[in-house]
Design a protein around this motif. Structure first.
Motif, short mmCIF file in Angstrom:
data_model
loop_
_atom_site.label_atom_id
_atom_site.label_comp_id
_atom_site.label_asym_id
_atom_site.label_seq_id
_atom_site.Cartn_x
_atom_site.Cartn_y
_atom_site.Cartn_z
N ALA A 210 0.82 -1.21 0.00
CA ALA A 210 0.00 0.00 0.00
C ALA A 210 0.85 1.26 0.00
O ALA A 210 0.54 2.24 -0.68
N GLU A 211 1.95 1.25 0.76
CA GLU A 211 2.77 2.46 0.91
C GLU A 211 3.74 2.65 -0.25
O GLU A 211 3.98 3.78 -0.69
N GLU A 212 4.32 1.56 -0.76
CA GLU A 212 5.36 1.68 -1.78
C GLU A 212 4.88 1.32 -3.18
O GLU A 212 5.64 1.44 -4.14
N GLY A 213 3.64 0.83 -3.29
CA GLY A 213 3.10 0.51 -4.60
C GLY A 213 3.37 -0.91 -5.06
O GLY A 213 2.84 -1.35 -6.09
N ILE A 235 2.59 -8.52 -4.72
CA ILE A 235 1.32 -7.94 -4.28
C ILE A 235 1.27 -6.49 -4.77
O ILE A 235 2.20 -5.71 -4.50
N ASP A 236 0.20 -6.15 -5.49
CA ASP A 236 -0.01 -4.78 -5.97
C ASP A 236 -1.30 -4.24 -5.37
O ASP A 236 -2.30 -4.96 -5.29
N PRO A 237 -1.31 -2.96 -4.96
CA PRO A 237 -2.55 -2.37 -4.45
C PRO A 237 -3.52 -2.05 -5.59
O PRO A 237 -3.10 -1.74 -6.71
N ILE A 238 -4.81 -2.14 -5.31
CA ILE A 238 -5.86 -1.77 -6.26
C ILE A 238 -6.60 -0.56 -5.69
O ILE A 238 -7.08 -0.61 -4.55
#
Length: 650
Positions: A210-213, A235-238
């Motif tokens: 979440a913080e680093e993308g 893992i990638d944030p959406i």
């Protein structure tokens, strides 16, 4: 005249008609109660193709497809509109030219003042483009779903913002063992090892993503059956259009086979390195045995000759000198071995390199002979903190190596300079900082590239039998690395060779530089010496040496015995002289305890090779290397006799 002024003169019904006819994006028309067309606007004409005079009076069912007419769809639409007060649907309709278009249809009943049904108002819109876009989106989503579900080498699934699983592909089921029904809604942390869960790794993974993308790692994961596998995890944030986090996309790949293959390659590499190491050890032990046997032959023969009662004083003196000189050569050989292994306990001191090279001029010229011209460039000021004895030995080894490359004579140039950063040397990365570079350049035969790769290997030599130990350049290499520096070499066949020794520089007032040495014997006072040595032969010899020099010696065999004696002895000791490697408490630990409990009692450690000392980054205690001589003991006692302020111990 304005539009309002124009309309003011028009009746209300006429104005409504104008409004309806002006709408071209909607077909707006009236049906009578039986479904026949009673009015027709411009929008209806535009996308259905009929003019008003062609369609008014016709039944609206002609806009329906044959299959819809056969199914009674037109009649049902009117019945539902009359019954429910409105009818809405989407479906295919037919233009005048027979082409189909997708429509959104609204039918409302029209009632008179008494509430009697007199007809229907029908609004139709052509939404073919919208339907096509929706279908394209649905098709795209379906293709993407099929694509994700068809991937079996990757686990691809989504998590909600808290880490709960919201979908699951066939690859995830194949890799992790869970079906979608078993795992959707569960927290993804169940795939982690117990130790990772306790360490908070799942939570950290989502936080980093979440913080680093992105969160990208290779680690161990756990299958449904409890077995572990090596996983590559991404893992990638959406986020939605507003930038709000709505979940995570997670991709996992089983890398177990690749990891096992890499481990096999690493084991094979280690096995090869071990084989090469054993080969080097074989060369090493053979060379050491050969050289030490030669030295022992001289010592043993000289000792046997000294036993002859008829030996003249001159020969006796000569044989004693031979034993002493040979012992020094053996000690030098051991020192070279330790320096190569980077296990030599160094005794660093600050000295000016240029001044030291100039001071060695006579020794260097004597070492190379009259056929070789030695040029020493004017010394550049530069101080290093290194073992001066080892530096001198390293420089002489480079000079002798250059001499041997010029059997018929030549030139040797020695120079020193400063460099601000250590360059990449022999495949090693460079290092930042200030270094002093000492160059030894010769005009000799040069070194072939294949040979150049091995010149720092122990006992590697291109010289003939009994022409050298093969340890000279190994000693230089070991000294450089142990001192925080490096050694580099470049060579051209028929042109010559340049060795460059790099040592870290220190900033120090030149007046503080020390190059002093103990010279000559001193008048010794009698002192009480506590000798700690576990080897009986060495202990007896050392005690005899101290006593011959007029000292009072108490000898114990262990560090524990030394501490007990210091606790209980009624007499004070002036000096503790201890070996380093001993069972139980070693010499370094003994020295530390003495320093804490009997502050002011001097401790001198002695060792020929001690991994304890070599692995220590710093210790404050004096060290006398084995094999020590009378001169070395005199140095220890001379320093002790000049330290009258020591309080001793009881």
């Amino acid at each position: 005249m304005s539009l309002k002024q124009n309309l003011d003169g028009v009746g209300g019904d006429r104005r409504f008609e104008l409004l309806v006819n002006a709408v071209k994006d909607y077909a707006i028309y009236l049906l009578d109660r039986d479904g026949y067309v009673a009015s027709w606007n411009a929008g209806a004409e535009r996308f259905k193709g009929y003019k008003a005079d062609e369609i008014i009076g016709e039944h609206f069912s002609r806009f329906y497809t044959d299959e819809d007419r056969e199914a009674g769809a037109p009649e049902r639409a009117l019945a539902l509109a009359a019954e429910r007060g409105t009818f809405e649907s989407e479906g295919w309709r037919v233009r005048k030219d027979g082409t189909r278009f997708w429509t959104s249809v609204v039918i409302d009943p029209v009632l008179d003042e008494n509430g009697t049904l007199i007809g229907f108002a029908k609004v139709t819109r052509d939404i073919t483009d919208k339907r096509d876009a929706q279908r394209a989106l649905i098709d795209s989503e379906e293709r993407f779903r099929l694509l994700v579900q068809g991937v079996r080498d990757y686990a691809i699934y989504m998590l909600d913002p808290k880490g709960h699983i919201s979908n699951w592909n066939s690859g995830a089921e194949a890799i992790k063992g869970y079906s979608a029904e078993e795992i959707i809604g569960e927290h993804f942390s169940r795939f982690y090892t117990e130790e990772d869960r306790q360490a908070g790794e799942p939570e950290r993974a989502l936080r980093v993503a979440a913080e680093e993308g992105k969160y990208d790692v290779e680690s161990w994961r756990v299958r449904k059956d409890g077995t572990r596998f090596r996983a590559g995890v991404l893992i990638d944030p959406i986020r939605n259009e507003a930038g709000e986090l709505i979940g995570f996309a997670k991709v996992t790949r089983d890398l177990t086979e690749r990891w096992q293959a890499e481990q096999q390659v690493e084991r094979a590499r280690e096995a090869m390195a071990q084989a090469q190491k054993m080969e080097a050890v074989g060369r090493l032990t053979g060379g050491v045995a050969h050289d030490f046997n030669n030295l022992l032959t001289i010592i043993r023969s000289s000792a046997d000759l000294l036993k002859m009662p008829t030996l003249s004083p001159e020969k006796r003196e000569r044989y004693l000198d031979a034993i002493s000189d040979t012992a020094d050569r053996a000690a030098a050989l051991t020192s070279q071995l330790l320096a190569f292994a980077r296990r030599q306990p160094l005794k660093p001191e600050v000295f000016d390199v240029g001044a030291r090279i100039e001071a060695m001029r006579q020794m260097i010229e004597a070492s190379v002979g009259s056929t070789i011209q030695v040029t020493i460039d004017p010394p550049k000021p530069g101080a290093v903190n290194a073992d001066l004895n080892q530096f001198e030995t390293a420089l002489l080894n480079l000079v002798v190596n250059a001499r041997d490359a010029m059997p018929v004579g030549g030139n040797i140039t020695i120079s020193s300079s400063t460099v601000h950063n250590l360059p990449a040397v022999r495949g090693h990365g460079g290092t930042t900082g200030d270094f002093l570079a000492v160059k030894v350049e010769d005009s000799g035969s040069g070194i072939a590239p294949d040979t150049l790769k091995h010149i720092f290997d122990p006992f590697f030599t291109t010289k003939g039998l009994n022409k050298g130990t093969g340890l000279g350049l190994s000693q230089v290499h070991g000294f450089a690395k142990q001192s925080g520096g490096e050694i580099d070499v470049s060579s051209r066949i028929g042109v010559g060779t340049i060795f460059t020794l790099y040592l870290p520089m220190v900033q120090r007032d030149p007046d503080q530089l020390s190059v002093t040495r103990l010279a000559g014997e001193q008048q010794l006072a009698t002192r009480r010496v506590l000798l700690v040595e576990d080897n009986e032969n060495v202990g007896q010899f050392a005690r005899g040496m101290f006593e011959e020099l007029g000292q009072i010696v108490t000898w114990v065999l262990s560090g524990e015995a030394a501490l007990e004696l210091l606790e209980t002895a009624s007499e004070k000791f002036d000096l503790v002289f201890s070996d380093v490697i001993m069972p139980g408490i070693n010499g370094l630990e003994l020295a530390r305890q003495i320093n804490e409990r009997w502050h002011g009692l001097r401790v001198v450690l002695t060792s020929g090779y001690s991994h304890v000392l070599a692995e220590e980054s710093y210790h404050p205690f004096e060290l006398l290397r084995k094999p020590y001589s009378v001169k070395g003991i005199l140095g220890v006692l001379g320093d002790a006799s000049s330290s009258e302020g020591g309080e001793g111990t009881s």
